[in-house]
Enzyme design. Structure first.
Site, short mmCIF file in Angstrom:
data_model
loop_
_atom_site.label_atom_id
_atom_site.label_comp_id
_atom_site.label_asym_id
_atom_site.label_seq_id
_atom_site.Cartn_x
_atom_site.Cartn_y
_atom_site.Cartn_z
N GLY A 13 0.81 -1.22 0.00
CA GLY A 13 0.00 0.00 0.00
C GLY A 13 0.84 1.26 0.00
O GLY A 13 0.63 2.16 0.81
N ALA A 14 1.81 1.33 -0.95
CA ALA A 14 2.79 2.43 -0.86
C ALA A 14 2.64 3.50 -1.93
O ALA A 14 3.56 4.28 -2.15
CB ALA A 14 4.21 1.85 -0.88
N ARG A 16 0.61 5.98 -1.68
CA ARG A 16 0.27 7.24 -0.99
C ARG A 16 0.68 7.15 0.47
O ARG A 16 1.00 6.07 0.98
CB ARG A 16 -1.24 7.47 -1.01
CG ARG A 16 -1.85 7.65 -2.34
CD ARG A 16 -3.30 8.08 -2.24
NE ARG A 16 -4.22 6.98 -1.97
CZ ARG A 16 -4.98 6.91 -0.88
NH1 ARG A 16 -4.93 7.84 0.05
NH2 ARG A 16 -5.81 5.89 -0.72
N ASN A 91 1.87 -2.39 5.49
CA ASN A 91 1.35 -1.04 5.72
C ASN A 91 -0.09 -0.83 5.22
O ASN A 91 -0.80 0.01 5.77
CB ASN A 91 2.29 -0.03 5.03
CG ASN A 91 1.66 1.34 4.90
OD1 ASN A 91 1.63 2.11 5.86
ND2 ASN A 91 1.13 1.67 3.71
N TYR A 156 -11.71 -1.17 13.10
CA TYR A 156 -10.31 -0.75 12.87
C TYR A 156 -9.44 -1.09 14.08
O TYR A 156 -8.34 -1.65 13.94
CB TYR A 156 -10.31 0.76 12.60
CG TYR A 156 -8.96 1.35 12.26
CD1 TYR A 156 -8.42 1.20 10.99
CD2 TYR A 156 -8.24 2.08 13.20
CE1 TYR A 156 -7.19 1.76 10.68
CE2 TYR A 156 -7.01 2.65 12.90
CZ TYR A 156 -6.49 2.49 11.62
OH TYR A 156 -5.27 3.04 11.32
N ALA A 158 -9.93 -3.33 16.37
CA ALA A 158 -9.78 -4.79 16.49
C ALA A 158 -8.72 -5.28 15.50
O ALA A 158 -7.88 -6.12 15.84
CB ALA A 158 -11.11 -5.48 16.24
N LYS A 160 -6.20 -3.61 14.33
CA LYS A 160 -4.87 -3.13 14.73
C LYS A 160 -4.39 -3.82 16.00
O LYS A 160 -3.18 -4.02 16.19
CB LYS A 160 -4.90 -1.60 14.91
CG LYS A 160 -5.17 -0.84 13.62
CD LYS A 160 -4.11 -1.12 12.57
CE LYS A 160 -4.28 -0.33 11.30
NZ LYS A 160 -3.24 -0.62 10.32
P1 NDP Z 1 -3.75 6.21 3.17
O1 NDP Z 1 -5.21 6.01 3.04
O2 NDP Z 1 -3.16 7.56 2.93
O3 NDP Z 1 -2.99 5.15 2.24
C1 NDP Z 1 -3.31 3.79 2.29
C2 NDP Z 1 -2.64 3.08 1.14
O4 NDP Z 1 -3.00 1.67 1.23
C3 NDP Z 1 -3.09 3.58 -0.21
O5 NDP Z 1 -1.99 3.64 -1.08
C4 NDP Z 1 -4.10 2.51 -0.65
O6 NDP Z 1 -4.22 2.32 -2.02
C5 NDP Z 1 -3.47 1.26 -0.04
N1 NDP Z 1 -4.45 0.18 0.06
C6 NDP Z 1 -5.71 0.24 0.56
N2 NDP Z 1 -6.29 -0.96 0.46
C7 NDP Z 1 -5.40 -1.80 -0.11
C8 NDP Z 1 -5.40 -3.17 -0.46
N3 NDP Z 1 -6.49 -3.94 -0.25
N4 NDP Z 1 -4.31 -3.72 -1.03
C9 NDP Z 1 -3.22 -2.96 -1.26
N5 NDP Z 1 -3.13 -1.66 -0.93
C10 NDP Z 1 -4.21 -1.09 -0.37
O7 NDP Z 1 -3.39 5.69 4.63
P2 NDP Z 1 -2.18 6.06 5.61
O8 NDP Z 1 -0.94 6.26 4.85
O9 NDP Z 1 -2.64 7.10 6.55
O10 NDP Z 1 -2.10 4.70 6.45
C11 NDP Z 1 -1.10 3.70 6.22
C12 NDP Z 1 -1.16 2.70 7.37
O11 NDP Z 1 -0.92 3.38 8.59
C13 NDP Z 1 -2.52 2.01 7.51
O12 NDP Z 1 -2.33 0.67 7.89
C14 NDP Z 1 -3.16 2.80 8.62
O13 NDP Z 1 -4.14 2.05 9.30
C15 NDP Z 1 -1.97 3.11 9.49
N6 NDP Z 1 -2.16 4.22 10.41
C16 NDP Z 1 -2.42 5.48 9.96
C17 NDP Z 1 -2.58 6.52 10.85
C18 NDP Z 1 -2.86 7.92 10.42
O14 NDP Z 1 -3.09 8.75 11.32
N7 NDP Z 1 -2.84 8.25 9.15
C19 NDP Z 1 -2.52 6.29 12.29
C20 NDP Z 1 -2.23 4.94 12.67
C21 NDP Z 1 -2.06 3.95 11.74
P3 NDP Z 1 -5.15 3.22 -2.99
O15 NDP Z 1 -4.29 4.40 -3.33
O16 NDP Z 1 -5.39 2.32 -4.16
O17 NDP Z 1 -6.38 3.54 -2.21
#
Ligand code: NDP
Length: 248
Positions: A13-14, A16, A91, A156, A158, A160
């Site tokens: 999921g990199a 963004r 991620n 969410y 659960a 995490k």
């Molecule tokens: P974003 O929504 O900015 O980015 C999430 C990324 O994951 C996107 O690139 C998205 O793809 C990708 N993605 C979503 N679903 C899938 C899937 N099924 N398979 C592959 N890729 C997928 O989220 P964040 O960067 O904020 O979050 C990243 C991680 O950090 C997550 O696990 C989140 O729970 C965790 N986190 C974030 C916090 C925050 O405050 N932001 C706090 C604590 C944890 P696409 O571009 O296609 O949608």
């Protein structure tokens, strides 16, 4: 610095947010980076270009992390393209926030499958490679709410919390082969995921944070870099909070 020189990393999921910052940080430290996202769109292509411009190999793969079969397939492909895997960062994640009263079965299943099952899928898929080479570092992105819980985020939180249990178990299972597994628990990090929160909620978060600001994706990437590198060679089964000192 070249903390990851010559290592091969997978980041899920990199395209963004936090995943993007981790992939770029790894490349700056000399790692070749394979990363996944649902689609290889313009965002993914941009990350791929930034990685390749750093003088290492970067490649984006389209794959749904919640699918067991797609994950096995994409990891096979990555191992063929890169030779081996030294670092895995789980991620990919989503939120579907609502009170339990209104939460549907679909909202529960989707969040559990994308956030938690994906961690199982990718860890399973890389484990033989890491066990055979007798080294590896797996970093799972959890959340402070996986420790504290949060109203409106039962699904969410659960997922995490499940990641933390999984991380500690894998650390115990794979430690004798020098494969480490740790979790990072970010707090309020400013990304598209949190951008959709109402302004007053964002303000409340910031007021509660001892460091008085939301974190950046780069703040998280630096902590993940520590756990990925040999600087943390005696650290496994831990949950590292990256939350500006928030109470959990
Ligand atoms: P974003 O929504 O900015 O980015 C999430 C990324 O994951 C996107 O690139 C998205 O793809 C990708 N993605 C979503 N679903 C899938 C899937 N099924 N398979 C592959 N890729 C997928 O989220 P964040 O960067 O904020 O979050 C990243 C991680 O950090 C997550 O696990 C989140 O729970 C965790 N986190 C974030 C916090 C925050 O405050 N932001 C706090 C604590 C944890 P696409 O571009 O296609 O949608």
């Amino acid at each position: 610095m070249s903390l990851l020189k010559g290592k091969n990393a997978i980041v899920t999921g990199a395209a963004r947010g936090i995943g993007r910052a981790i992939a770029i940080r790894f490349a700056q430290e000399g790692a070749n980076v394979a990363f996944t996202d649902l689609a290889v769109d313009d965002n993914a292509k941009e990350v791929e270009k930034i990685i390749n411009d750093s003088g290492v190999k970067g490649k984006a793969y389209a794959s749904d992390a919640s699918s067991f079969t797609e994950t096995a397939k994409v990891v096979d492909e990555i191992v063929k393209d890169f030779g081996t895997v030294d670092i895995l960062v789980n991620n990919a994640g989503i939120t579907m926030d609502t009170l339990l009263m209104r939460m549907t079965e679909e909202q529960w299943d989707k969040v559990i499958n994308i956030n938690l099952k994906s961690v199982f899928n990718f860890t399973k898929a890389v484990q033989m490679t890491m066990l055979k080479q007798r080294s590896g570092s797996i970093i799972n992105i959890s959340s402070v709410v996986g420790v504290s819980g949060n109203a409106g985020q039962a699904n969410y939180s659960a997922s995490k919390a499940g990641i933390i249990g999984f991380t500690k178990s894998v650390a115990r299972e794979l430690g004798s082969r020098n494969v480490r597994c740790n979790a990072v628990a970010p707090g309020y990090i400013i990304t598209e995921m949190t951008d959709k929160l109402p302004e007053e909620v964002k303000k409340q978060w910031e007021d509660q944070i001892p460091l008085k600001r939301g974190g950046t994706p780069e703040d998280v990437a630096d902590a993940v870099l520590f756990l990925a590198s040999d600087l943390s060679s005696y650290v496994t089964g831990q949950v590292l909070g990256v939350c500006g000192g928030m109470k959990t």
